[in-house]
Scaffold this active site. Sequence first.
Site, mmCIF file in Angstrom:
data_model
loop_
_atom_site.group_PDB
_atom_site.id
_atom_site.type_symbol
_atom_site.label_atom_id
_atom_site.label_comp_id
_atom_site.label_asym_id
_atom_site.label_seq_id
_atom_site.Cartn_x
_atom_site.Cartn_y
_atom_site.Cartn_z
ATOM 1 N N GLY A 19 0.828 -1.199 0.000
ATOM 2 C CA GLY A 19 0.000 0.000 0.000
ATOM 3 C C GLY A 19 0.859 1.244 0.000
ATOM 4 O O GLY A 19 2.043 1.210 0.342
ATOM 5 N N MET A 23 2.092 10.274 2.731
ATOM 6 C CA MET A 23 3.268 10.371 3.590
ATOM 7 C C MET A 23 3.783 9.011 4.020
ATOM 8 O O MET A 23 4.704 8.923 4.829
ATOM 9 C CB MET A 23 2.932 11.186 4.857
ATOM 10 C CG MET A 23 2.656 12.649 4.605
ATOM 11 S SD MET A 23 2.110 13.466 6.119
ATOM 12 C CE MET A 23 3.447 13.033 7.223
ATOM 13 N N VAL A 26 3.111 1.069 3.001
ATOM 14 C CA VAL A 26 2.851 -0.086 3.858
ATOM 15 C C VAL A 26 3.457 -1.322 3.202
ATOM 16 O O VAL A 26 3.284 -1.547 1.996
ATOM 17 C CB VAL A 26 1.337 -0.298 4.085
ATOM 18 C CG1 VAL A 26 1.104 -1.483 5.010
ATOM 19 C CG2 VAL A 26 0.710 0.956 4.677
ATOM 20 N N LYS A 41 4.136 -0.087 8.450
ATOM 21 C CA LYS A 41 3.875 1.195 7.801
ATOM 22 C C LYS A 41 5.093 2.095 8.002
ATOM 23 O O LYS A 41 5.544 2.319 9.135
ATOM 24 C CB LYS A 41 2.625 1.858 8.385
ATOM 25 C CG LYS A 41 2.319 3.228 7.758
ATOM 26 C CD LYS A 41 1.221 3.962 8.508
ATOM 27 C CE LYS A 41 -0.123 3.335 8.281
ATOM 28 N NZ LYS A 41 -1.216 4.165 8.883
ATOM 29 N N ASP A 139 -13.133 9.177 13.228
ATOM 30 C CA ASP A 139 -12.723 9.174 11.825
ATOM 31 C C ASP A 139 -13.287 7.975 11.069
ATOM 32 O O ASP A 139 -12.593 7.345 10.268
ATOM 33 C CB ASP A 139 -11.196 9.191 11.728
ATOM 34 C CG ASP A 139 -10.707 9.807 10.410
ATOM 35 O OD1 ASP A 139 -11.514 10.484 9.740
ATOM 36 O OD2 ASP A 139 -9.530 9.613 10.073
#
Length: 575
Positions: A19, A23, A26, A41, A139
Amino acid sequence: MVGLNTVVGKRYKILTQIGKGGMSAVYLAMDSSLNKQWAVKEIRNVSDPVQRDLVIKSLTVEANMIKRFDHPAIPRIVDLIEEKGSLFVVMDYVEGQTLASLLKKEGPQSEDDVVDWGIQLCDVLDYLHRRKHPVIFRDMKPSNVMLTPEGSIKLIDFGIALETGKGADNKPLVGDDRQLGTPGFGAPEQFTEGATVDARTDIYALGATLFYLLTGSHPRKNGIVPIRQINPSLSQGLEAVIEKATRENPDERFQTCADFAYALKHYREEDEAWRSALKAKWHGFLGTSIAAVVCLALAGGCMLLANHAQNSDYDYWMAQGAQNTDDTAAEAAFVRAAEVKTTATQPYEELIKRYTADGDFTDAEEQIYNELISQHATDLRKDADSWASLSYDTGRMYWYYYSGSKMASQTASATNTDPQRYARIRAASQWMHNAAEDTNFKNAKIAKIYADIADFNTEIVPLINEGSDSGKYLPYFTKLNDLVTAAGQENNDVIRLEAANLTLDALRVYPRKFRADGVKQQAMSDLADAAATLADQAQTTTDELDASKKTAQEAVQPTKDAIANAFVDIKGDAK
């Protein structure tokens, strides 16, 4: 960007990139120490020191918060490493894709799938909201939800989650208390200066997420409108559920995720076809009874006779439930009685008697009971004494009789305790807390004992992992003593045997911890003897009770050995 086959933190070998973000990147990595795959990450070096500090703070808060959680839908963060100019976050590897990726590839999703995901998300959010210090996720959006190949949901990215205090002030304990969130999904109060966020904030965001998944219309770009304006084939009942979840005023939304989940499970009952059928039945009824209504109005007794009719209906269903020898028919009658008289606790008490009579409170029974009591909880709470009593009896039903597997957890295996027992205790916890809150309730003290024991079993493993469990064992030991004493006064062999097994397990698993907290060897031995006596006194009449009694009796000697070993130092000298 870290190269493939690079070893991070001297143990995590980077295998492949899975991924990439603005910024971060992964990677899939192999842990050379545990021979296990993790997701790593990489947060690349940020030149702006202020922004870098914010990133590091966010990740640190997220890691410290998550390591105390124990829910199958929350992946763990297990390591934070800073090297080579980057910050690396090591976490559970979750195979699958985000709902945002799925939506981008396939477009709007089916009602059944979206409702299923919504119910799963309600469960994990409810877990966060019901913690001792509630956690507001803040979120919720499709990109923060992973879907596994098996169809399970995983909630990711707790970077702006907020752990709050308990009480009216709801002050933040962990996390950034600024108004943070994602426009379009964040509730209005998240962007209002001085506003308070709570569980209803997450309910709004979940409603917006479901809206997006159903319609493909981004709530920030186009706003949230009734879903059938975008796709008329969607359910009118589901439209009503999402509309309520996303109301601007928090007081007008679902007040808990349990309420939201219940509405999602029953949304089809609100569909126009269902309402049309109901109206047809009502018109037929109205035609045959209009004369009676007129007479009642003229007599000035409408309200009185209406109440009498309701009570008679309630009494009818209660009588049907009591007289019926078929468990399914009796259950249906008590459920109907509860729906007729929503403030009455007796139908629930009768269901508890039925569900525990065979010593097995099953998943199917739990689903019916939980949905019913969740639906009418607001009305049931109006009588504080009756609510406390019902909560206590409900908690005992979960604690001693629940056989469902859906709440079993790896935490139990981490402490060498019975996973099924852990599931029961966890399910009973909130009910015992409800009962203990009413200080006028006659069993408030014993409910507090149950609640404290549940808190210990739910929280101890994360505390052990972070090395902050010292001082927790002496209070737990005291509560176990209280539990054994209380169980000895019960004329119930299920309760006696369960209390005995729980106590013996704790003494066998934690003797050195008890010792470290100042519990004497003799006190542990005395408690083990008391638990053994409790088991010996049980008069077993079923194979399950026979097995439970045998388990307790066979555990006595290993428990005493464990206690003795806890008081031997490393050199083998008894102390």
